[in-house]
Design an enzyme around this catalytic site. Structure first.
Site, PDB file in Angstrom:
ATOM      1  N   LYS A 150      12.804 -13.102   0.440  1.00 24.08           N
ATOM      2  CA  LYS A 150      12.033 -13.920   1.374  1.00 24.08           C
ATOM      3  C   LYS A 150      12.639 -15.326   1.402  1.00 24.08           C
ATOM      4  CE  LYS A 150       9.184 -10.378   1.131  1.00 24.08           C
ATOM      5  NZ  LYS A 150       9.073  -9.356   2.181  1.00 24.08           N
ATOM      6  N   ASP A 162       9.870  -5.173  -2.586  1.00 23.66           N
ATOM      7  CA  ASP A 162       9.502  -6.008  -1.443  1.00 23.66           C
ATOM      8  C   ASP A 162       8.446  -7.023  -1.873  1.00 23.66           C
ATOM      9  OD1 ASP A 162       9.567  -6.919   1.174  1.00 23.66           O
ATOM     10  OD2 ASP A 162       8.071  -5.486   1.885  1.00 23.66           O
ATOM     11  N   ASP A 164       2.670  -5.895 -14.064  1.00 21.52           N
ATOM     12  CA  ASP A 164       3.447  -7.008 -13.522  1.00 21.52           C
ATOM     13  C   ASP A 164       4.846  -6.511 -13.170  1.00 21.52           C
ATOM     14  OD1 ASP A 164       4.907  -9.290 -13.003  1.00 21.52           O
ATOM     15  OD2 ASP A 164       4.141 -10.414 -14.723  1.00 21.52           O
ATOM     16  N   PRO A 182       0.792  -1.247   0.000  1.00 25.24           N
ATOM     17  CA  PRO A 182       0.000   0.000   0.000  1.00 25.24           C
ATOM     18  C   PRO A 182       0.818   1.288   0.000  1.00 25.24           C
ATOM     19  CG  PRO A 182       0.123  -0.856   2.222  1.00 25.24           C
ATOM     20  CD  PRO A 182       0.855  -1.846   1.360  1.00 25.24           C
ATOM     21  N   GLY A 183       2.169   1.169  -0.006  1.00 17.17           N
ATOM     22  CA  GLY A 183       2.968   2.379  -0.147  1.00 17.17           C
ATOM     23  C   GLY A 183       4.002   2.630   0.925  1.00 17.17           C
ATOM     24  N   GLY A 184       4.289   1.647   1.766  1.00 16.51           N
ATOM     25  CA  GLY A 184       5.250   1.856   2.852  1.00 16.51           C
ATOM     26  C   GLY A 184       6.631   2.259   2.368  1.00 16.51           C
TER      27      GLY A 184
END
Length: 353
Positions: free
Chosen positions: A296, A267, A251, A213-215
């Site tokens: 990850k 991320d 994408d 969402p924009g962190g």
């Protein structure tokens, strides 16, 4: 003369930290480190050579490290005297004293004890002339429990500049998500204060892959950087409709900017090898100059997965004939992941972790 090193790590990553440290010491210095103890949130390794084979920046899974000079079992009443006796036997002056503990729930309960104990210790050492402004060595007391302390020393080039190796940041009130702290910590750890001033300037351009969402986008915006935010999900808060943000529902693995950008951040939740190859492609092709991204890691064979991802990056950059900087850390705000900084050109050539 053998030396014991104390490595502090995120709980659950002790064996990864041990494996990595032993590999780095052997490959870089030809030193074999022998396992001494694996506790919760820390590892002890022994070397037969009085050398420090690495610093905290060289290890992804270790937050900080120090050299143990004593392992003391403490009584219930007088914890101060045994420590003073050990320190008194060392002809050393210290720049500062840190009291530390494992980053666990039980360890955090030690903070109240530390607040009361540290002033007493500092007063005694200052009176004895063992604290000095010209000294560089730091005295670190690591308490696995109230009944045991590992007395250790560290130099600036060995250990992180924060107690427990943890950079603590406050959550910005207007950031869209807590993930913003990951990028804020990454910039501080990899670039430092001066590096941020030099490399994060208003008017620069960036791409944020997996932006919603924009962190991470928020961290770039607060520095006046224009952002291509690539994600099929919605942007939130101040990142939604911001004049410096161009939100593209595309994408992330196929997107390329119309012009080269200064920064690439990512991320995305994907296999580490695939993300590593994507990041290396961007820099090798000249689509971005610097990148910060998360890998990850799988629950099993995390060290192996990280090594494989880094080898993919190095192979791509080598094939392109490019000098580069490559650093990796499991940051405090990371979880089952590590954060990577990749940049070109590197003034001093390749720098692995």
């Amino acid at each position: 003369m053998s030396v014991v090193f104390l490595l502090q790590t995120r709980p659950g990553f002790e064996r990864d930290a041990q494996q990595e440290a032993r590999t780095v010491a052997l490959e870089r210095r030809g030193l074999e480190l022998k396992p001494v103890e694996t506790g919760e949130g820390f590892v002890l390794l022994q070397s037969d050579a009085p050398l420090t084979p690495f610093g905290w920046r060289d290890l992804a899974f270790s937050r900080t490290l120090s050299r143990v000079i004593a392992d003391i079992q403490l009584g219930d009443r007088d914890r101060l005297t045994p420590i003073l006796d050990v320190v008194g036997q060392k002809a050393m002056t210290f720049a500062s004293i840190w009291l530390e503990w494992p980053d666990t729930n039980d360890g955090k309960a030690m903070s109240g004890f530390a607040r009361k104990f540290q002033p007493l210790l500092e007063e005694k050492l200052a009176t004895a002339g063992r604290l000095g402004q010209d000294a560089s060595t730091r005295l670190q007391l690591f308490f696995p429990s109230k009944s045991r302390v590992l007395v250790s020393v560290s130099e600036p080039q060995w250990g992180a500049p924060w107690p427990l190796g943890i950079l603590r940041l406050r959550m910005p009130t207007d950031a869209p998500s807590r993930s913003t702290l990951k990028l804020a910590e990454a910039f501080e750890v990899f670039l430092g204060e001066q590096g941020q001033q030099d490399k994060l300037k208003p008017g620069m351009t960036a791409v944020d892959l997996g932006a919603a969402p924009g962190g991470w986008t928020w961290q770039l915006l607060r520095r006046g950087i224009k952002v291509y935010a690539v994600d099929n999900g919605p942007m939130k808060g101040s990142c939604d409709g911001h004049p410096l943000v161009k939100h593209l529902r595309q994408d992330g693995f196929r997107f390329r900017p119309p012009h080269p950008v200064d920064w690439l951040v990512c991320d995305m939740v994907e296999r580490p090898g695939r993300v590593a190859e994507l990041m290396a492609d961007w820099l090798a092709e000249g689509a971005a100059r610097q990148a910060v991204f998360n890998l990850k890691l799988p629950m099993k064979k995390r060290a192996e997965a990280l090594s494989d991802a880094l080898e993919r990056i190095e192979a791509r950059m080598l094939a392109a004939g490019l000098a580069y900087t490559l650093q990796v850390k499991q940051l405090y705000h990371d979880r089952e992941e590590v954060t990577v900084y990749l940049a070109r050109p590197a003034a001093t050539g390749r720098r692995r972790r």
